[in-house]
Design an enzyme around this catalytic site. Structure first.
Site, short mmCIF file in Angstrom:
data_model
loop_
_atom_site.label_atom_id
_atom_site.label_comp_id
_atom_site.label_asym_id
_atom_site.label_seq_id
_atom_site.Cartn_x
_atom_site.Cartn_y
_atom_site.Cartn_z
N GLU A 86 1.37 1.45 4.27
CA GLU A 86 0.83 0.10 4.44
C GLU A 86 1.34 -0.59 5.69
OE1 GLU A 86 0.20 -1.54 0.66
OE2 GLU A 86 0.37 -3.61 1.35
N TYR A 114 10.36 -2.21 -5.42
CA TYR A 114 9.15 -2.96 -5.06
C TYR A 114 9.15 -4.34 -5.73
CZ TYR A 114 4.33 -3.64 -3.72
OH TYR A 114 3.19 -4.13 -3.14
#
Ligand SMILES: [Zn+2]
Ligand SMILES: [Zn+2]
Length: 698
Positions: free
Chosen positions: A8, A329
């Protein structure tokens, strides 16, 4: 085999390369975009990072003019996808031409799945036969990443569709309503008024609270406190009548206490006493408090906000810490650690952390670890936890503060209950009952690891029933009841989660948008005149936009898409129908909406009428000095003006001073009692104040 890994962000690509490479990582560039080449399991691998979304949704060009076609046409308009990063997409295609297979390694959530799905579409336009797999991990650590690349999966199209429907719905609602409201109130160009599906009900929460505060009528009450001496220790106890609503009642209690100045209340000043009281009861209660649940995004952001870090800032920092491999995360709903989470291993990994590592070592020495559990159990990611040791010079200032908060929370979730003892002493002085509460921590338990929740001990002497204590001083205080408090930034995020407004990934940015659109500011949150006018008008003419139900229903629909029980088309079509109904109602009231918003802005700045010419007096902010004052709207014909306090909120009371006839205002500022004043600085009621001010100067 040649493999392309797409992540990403660039920083994640670099980190994945470092973690997987057998041997050296070679840095290169394709179309000025960084790529990382390395060997892995005998394959030639290139890792490249995107910059978040590579495509965005928009309407076709023929809708770019706000005035024509009318906003309502956007409700059913076609939606197109446009590349946001042309060079990046070109680099991605170029790199894909050389590859035999592609691994999507974007973040593991809706947005990440959508970014991956968009990347696949772009690559398929040049390599239709390409093979794609998906690597999913919750932390950028060697263990997690290696595990993910050894167990490749496929992209979850339902999850990507859920992300895509959000983009579509937010575009349709946001653009249609924003254009309509801006046109109706003739606020165009950079003054446009933004309205959004999640943004508007959130603003409404803040504005409703403010209206409650404004409608609040404060009441005067009195409190009576005594300074006691028992066993040589002094402590303050309060009269059992915690709030006296009648002045006569507090006067009576004071008279009963006796003493030289029995009739003198000496408001807010202590009066020396020479009398005694008897302890009528001593009650001790043992209390325990459980360690907190693991952090999910919402509870983490709320905790960060109470440490003075705004939600948007805390989210940005947490993402950085994740990219660097320090924490797991940070976008997660889950508050239950999965059984597979290696708690001892994590403790060992962070035991080298500067100044807090020894706490991890302590817990690691325990054979059995029983973590707390929160109420939300989900399978997306484990709750936020640290993954590696950090030092203060690697992470500076506020980054360290956030890292330490996450480490300490993790440690606290593995620690024991804390035990405290609370104590209540009741005292009788000439028939007047007093009481005091104290407490002390007996066993720190989890508070040792998470001192943010620790309260100061309030120690009391070890008194027994029947013991005599002396009353040294008494104080009568005059106070005002306070309106309900405003939302803190962290409190608003929690309220949004409770009502289903937004998601873990969007809530902090919704709050930031409302701030940057000048609808509200500060922490605790204060809505601006503009924010109040917009929220009030929407509530009146299109209540569904400001109510949390509608938007929460759409959030639930999007969850259904992610689970595969609804299609994207179904949900987007339904949202278009809902918006169509809202627009029908708004269009009928176009003029009223425009007038209300424009009028609302004027109105809330009006403090009364000018004593000279009768025209409205308005709060004005000087363009240069930014200082505020009250001026006559008939300026320059009438030059009436008054200075204003520069701090605090000003609320027009709609009344006039019975001494000087000028309008009265209420000033509410942090840390002090709201006070009411008239605008005229020369008013006789301010004589005393002026004398004091003069005395101070000389
Ligand atoms: Zn005037
Ligand atoms: Zn006055």
């Amino acid at each position: 085999m040649k493999t392309l890994i797409v992540s990403e962000k660039n920083i994640a690509a670099r980190r994945i390369a470092q973690l997987l490479a057998t041997g050296k990582v070679e840095n290169g560039k394709v179309n000025k975009i960084d790529v990382y080449k390395f060997q892995y399991n005998g394959d030639e691998v290139v890792a490249m990072g995107l910059k978040g979304h590579i495509l965005k949704v928009d309407f076709p060009d023929e809708y770019s003019n706000w005035q024509e076609p009318p906003p309502v046409d956007l409700v059913n308009a076609e939606i197109v996808k446009i590349p946001t990063q042309k060079t990046l997409v070109a680099a991605l295609k170029k790199q894909a031409k050389d590859a035999d297979n592609v691994i999507i390694a974007t973040d593991f959530d809706r947005e990440g799945e959508l970014i991956g799905s968009d990347a696949i579409h772009e690559i398929q336009s040049v390599r239709p036969e390409m093979e794609f797999t998906r690597a999913r991990f919750s932390a950028l650590t060697k263990g997690e990443v290696t595990e993910a690349f050894n167990n490749l999966d496929v992209l979850d199209q339902s999850l990507a569709n859920a992300g895509e429907s959000r983009q579509d719905i937010d575009l349709i609602w946001g653009a249609t309503l924003t254009r309509f409201i801006s046109l109706a109130s003739t606020r165009l160009g950079n003054q446009f008024l933004s309205v959004g599906r999640v943004q508007s009900p959130t603003l409404s929460l803040v504005v409703d609270r403010e209206r409650e505060r404004q409608a609040f009528v404060s009441q005067t009450y009195w409190q009576l406190h005594g300074l006691f001496d028992g066993q040589g220790e002094r402590f303050t106890a309060s009269h059992k009548e915690e709030k006296f609503w009648e002045k006569a009642a507090v006067e009576k209690a004071v008279a009963n206490l006796g003493g030289a100045e029995a009739s003198d209340l000496s408001m807010n000043n202590p009066v020396v006493m020479d009398t005694s009281g008897t302890v009528t009861a001593v009650k001790r209660t043992a209390r325990t408090s459980k360690p907190p649940a693991p952090f999910n995004t919402t509870s983490f952001l709320a905790a960060a906000a109470s440490q003075g870090v705004s939600p948007a800032n805390a989210m940005r920092i947490a993402e950085g810490l994740y990219m660097e491999g320090f924490i797991s995360y940070p976008r997660v709903d889950n508050t239950v650690y999965p059984k597979s989470l290696p708690l001892h291993e994590i403790l060992n990994n962070i035991s080298g952390a500067e100044s807090i590592g020894h706490l991890a070592k302590e817990l690691a020495a325990q054979k059995e670890l029983t973590p707390t559990r929160g109420k939300k159990q989900a399978t997306d990611h484990p709750p936020i936890h640290p993954t590696a040791a950090a030092s203060k010079d690697r992470l500076t200032g506020v980054d360290w503060k956030i890292y330490e908060l996450i480490v300490r929370r993790f440690l606290a979730t593995l620690a024991t209950i804390s035990k405290s003892e609370s104590m209540r002493i009741d005292i009788d002085v000439s028939g007047e009952p007093f009481f005091v509460r104290g407490s002390r921590v007996v066993e720190d338990g989890w508070l040792r690891y998470y001192p943010y929740s620790k309260k100061k001990d309030e120690l009391l002497p070890d008194l027994k029933e029947g013991e005599v204590v002396s009353l040294v001083e008494r104080t009568v205080e005059e106070k005002e009841t306070q309106p309900p408090g405003r939302y803190s930034q962290g409190g608003l995020i929690q309220e949004m989660e409770k009502l289903g407004l937004g998601t873990k990934a969007t809530r902090h940015s919704i709050i930031q948008n409302l701030n940057s659109r000048s609808y509200m500011h500060s922490d605790p949150i204060v809505p601006t005149d503009l924010g109040m006018a917009v929220a009030d008008s929407l509530k009146k003419h299109a209540g569904t936009i400001s109510s949390p139900e509608m938007t929460a229903r759409l959030e639930a629909d999007m969850d259904n898409i992610a689970e595969g029980s609804k299609t994207r088309e179904e949900v987007v079509t339904r949202s278009r129908e809902m918006l169509r109904e809202v627009m029908d109602e708004l269009i009928k009231n176009t003029e009223a909406v425009g007038a209300e918003i424009r009028g609302g802005i004027q109105e809330s700045r009006t403090v009364g009428s000018c004593p000279k010419c009768g025209e409205p007096l308005r709060i004005i902010r000087a363009k240069k000095s930014k200082k505020r004052f009250v001026g006559c709207s008939n300026y320059p014909d009438c030059k009436t003006s008054y200075p204003l306090p520069q701090y605090g909120d000003i609320i027009a009371l709609g009344t006039t001073c019975d001494q000087c006839g000028s309008p009265k205002i209420k000033v509410i500022s942090k840390g002090r009692r709201p006070w009411e004043i008239c605008l005229d600085t020369q008013c006789p009621t301010k004589e005393e104040y002026r004398k004091k001010a003069k005395a101070k100067k000389t």
